[in-house]
Design an enzyme around this catalytic site. Structure first.
Site, short mmCIF file in Angstrom:
data_model
loop_
_atom_site.label_atom_id
_atom_site.label_comp_id
_atom_site.label_asym_id
_atom_site.label_seq_id
_atom_site.Cartn_x
_atom_site.Cartn_y
_atom_site.Cartn_z
N HIS A 99 0.82 -1.22 0.00
CA HIS A 99 0.00 0.00 0.00
C HIS A 99 0.84 1.26 0.00
CE1 HIS A 99 0.61 0.28 4.39
NE2 HIS A 99 0.33 1.54 4.21
N ASP A 154 0.11 -7.54 1.86
CA ASP A 154 0.49 -6.14 1.70
C ASP A 154 2.01 -6.01 1.67
OD1 ASP A 154 0.47 -3.39 1.65
OD2 ASP A 154 0.02 -3.17 3.79
N SER A 254 4.33 2.78 8.07
CA SER A 254 4.02 1.69 7.17
C SER A 254 5.23 1.33 6.32
CB SER A 254 2.91 2.13 6.21
OG SER A 254 1.70 2.17 6.89
#
Ligand SMILES: *[C@@H]1O[C@H](CO)[C@@H](O)[C@H](O)[C@H]1NC(C)=O
Ligand SMILES: *[C@@H]1O[C@H](CO)[C@@H](O)[C@H](O)[C@H]1NC(C)=O
Length: 584
Positions: A99, A154, A254
């Site tokens: 992502h 992810d 992230s």
């Protein structure tokens, strides 16, 4: 919206933040892979601790040399902006969260030219960090099973074009796999370390790298903590970690790794992927667990998707390829900006070197050359190889000891140049490769840097209509200042015909094959058209748009003046020879 953080709306008042996970090593498929995912060259802190920690910052420069900052352009702002973390796992590869390299809530990839990796960083606010290096991404490989709505798989691989050269501040993390029989333990209830620039309190992303230790919790506990949220997101290839007390991973973390240390090495276990937030403001809620992709379950996938960085290609597979095209080769401040003719010359071509016999006339440059790496220069047959030779690095005006120039209306000065002598020399045709007796001081400032060579088949075979030439000239008022011209390429037939018409027929027929590039300086306003008195060894180079780096295509063999086109040794035809002769 918080810069660089992608969010997906999963349910009412829930926002998701993604993290990246580490991978483990699978079976070595060939020597190239085995060598490059090396258990013995990963996960170690090598940097000397510099001074005391001030103000209680939880990390120091060099503590997490595998952690990189991923910047995006055109997603939340027009320029490059910090977005995510990532982990170096290989000299060509960084692992991050899928992502982080796709548009919000979709599988659509952000174009690689809008991604930038910053390595060797500690304080992102300080643009002058000594160990900083930047890498363009040339390929992003998003896991085919990535589901943007559930954060399943992810994970993504980012590939850089030139290999990263590892040093104390840039190192790969170890993958979650050992080949020596040592079994990496189950990490449930164990505390791993997550690092990131998004960890600072108050949800402001910090300028210096922070770390947080947090325990891995079992899936049942995690599910029980918030069934609505984790029920949708947790699967067997993800795990939860955290304290639920305010210590944790927040916006902008992230893609970063969760690392565990065993026997003095750090192993990548998780990639920060998703967290639950308390409200629609997007402020993360550290009273909840954080979701990680279990990178140790993606090692086979990583192996399958490791670009076979040209192992079958004699140049890319050459064992010495790692000695060239290092770090920030071929880069300078203005590489992105304007037409070449409008750029300053000062500090723009920091690979140009002046070659002379020492103690002759220090302002006169009889021979130009380029810096290839810390230890080698390339030039042409313009120096007497029997004599002592000295090389000056980082010079601009050979008549002054401290160089200053106006750049965009502002006075800039560079540090003094470095003059070193030459040891071993190698010669093939008109090309000369010379080893410096003292390494060049690369990477500290703007004025000394190596150039990149065209190494991939695409780069080697590309023909440009125009080249950027730089070097010192033979005579004239500007001879002691580094000059630039844009040259037009002349095709072989025209070039040959011109030579035959001139009085150099025998020389032309002897030399003209694909090892020579012919070009002419048509637009030099300071000289009468067609004249060119750049000294031998002047470099012709082109900017590769994909990587925004200057690549060396040729070195001038002679001075043509007005009578004939200039000839340049085609560097791409000599790569094998260069690689065969350089040493670390
Ligand atoms: C980070 O860099 C900025 C800009 O140079 C500086 O103002 C700040 O004090 C630095 N922070 C730390 C902790 O060194
Ligand atoms: C959360 O708990 C851990 C372990 O008890 C502790 O180290 C950490 O400081 C706590 N964080 C906060 C913000 O209280």
């Amino acid at each position: 919206m918080v810069p660089g953080v992608e969010r997906s709306r999963i349910g009412d008042q829930l926002w998701v933040f993604v993290l990246l996970l580490s991978a483990r090593i699978g079976l070595a498929q060939d020597d190239f892979l085995a060598k490059d995912f090396n258990d013995h060259e990963c996960g170690q802190r090598l940097a000397q601790r510099e001074g005391l920690v001030k103000g209680g910052y939880p990390t120091r420069p060099g503590d997490w040399p595998w952690h990189v900052a991923l910047y995006q352009r055109g997603v939340n702002s027009a320029g490059f902006e910090y977005a995510c973390g990532g982990s170096i796992v290989h000299r060509y590869l960084v692992l991050t969260a899928a992502h982080c390299v796709t548009y919000a809530a979709s599988r659509r990839k952000i174009p690689t030219e809008d991604l930038l990796l910053k390595l060797g960083r500690f304080n992102l606010s300080n643009e002058m960090e000594e160990h900083a290096e930047e890498f363009n991404v040339i390929e992003s490989i998003v896991h085919t099973g990535f589901r943007p709505t559930t954060f399943e798989n992810d994970i993504a691989i980012l590939r850089v074009e030139v290999p990263m050269i590892f040093n104390d501040f840039i190192q790969p993390a170890c993958l979650w796999k050992r080949d020596d029989g040592y079994v990496l333990p189950n990490v449930q209830d164990q505390s791993g370390t997550v690092v990131g620039w998004g960890l600072s309190e108050g949800n402001v992303h910090g300028s210096v790298l922070n770390e947080a230790r947090m325990p891995v919790v079992d899936s049942l506990t995690c599910l029980a903590s918030d069934r609505t949220f984790f029920g949708r997101l947790l699967n067997s290839k993800a795990f939860c970690a955290g304290f639920k007390n305010g210590t944790g991973v927040c916006n902008g973390d992230s893609g970063g790794g969760m690392y565990f240390q065993f026997q003095n090495r750090w192993y990548l276990k998780g990639v920060v992927s998703f967290s639950n937030t308390i409200d629609s403001t997007g402020i993360c809620n550290l009273k909840e667990f954080i979701g990680f992709i279990d990178a140790s379950q993606y090692i086979d996938w990583l192996y399958e998707n490791t670009p076979n960085s040209g192992i079958d290609d004699p140049i890319l597979g050459h064992p010495n390829i790692r000695l060239i095209n290092q770090g920030n080769c071929g880069r300078n401040k203005q590489v992105y900006e304007y037409a070449e003719e409008r750029k300053p010359v000062f500090n723009q071509y920091p690979w140009m070197v002046a070659i002379r016999h020492p103690f002759v006339d220090s302002t006169y440059v009889p021979c130009n050359g380029v810096l290839l790496n810390r230890n080698y220069i390339l030039t042409t047959n313009c120096v007497d190889l029997q004599d002592e030779i000295s090389v000056t690095l980082g010079d601009y005006d050979t008549g002054s000891t401290k160089d200053c120039a106006k750049v965009n209306g502002e006075e800039h000065c560079s540090s003094s140049s470095q003059t070193v002598s030459v040891g071993q020399l190698f010669r093939k045709d008109n090309l000369v490769l010379a080893r410096l007796t003292i390494p060049a001081v690369i990477g500290r400032r703007d004025h000394i840097e190596a150039i990149c060579l065209p190494v991939t088949p695409e780069q080697r075979n590309r023909l440009y209509n125009k080249y950027i030439m730089t070097g010192w000239k033979e005579s004239g008022t500007d001879a002691q200042i580094l000059q630039r011209a844009v040259l037009e390429t002349i095709d072989q037939n025209t070039c040959r015909a011109e030579f035959q018409a001139a009085e150099y027929a025998s020389e032309a027929s002897k030399q003209l094959d694909d090892r020579t590039i012919c070009a002419r300086n048509l637009a030099d306003p300071t000289r009468s058209p067609r004249c060119n008195d750049y000294q031998p060894g002047s470099a012709i180079q082109a900017i590769e748009k994909k990587s925004n780096r200057y690549l060396l295509y040729g070195l001038q063999t002679d001075i043509g003046y007005c009578s004939k086109p200039e000839q340049y040794i085609a560097i791409s035809k000599y790569l094998q020879w260069i690689l065969d002769n350089i040493r670390g």
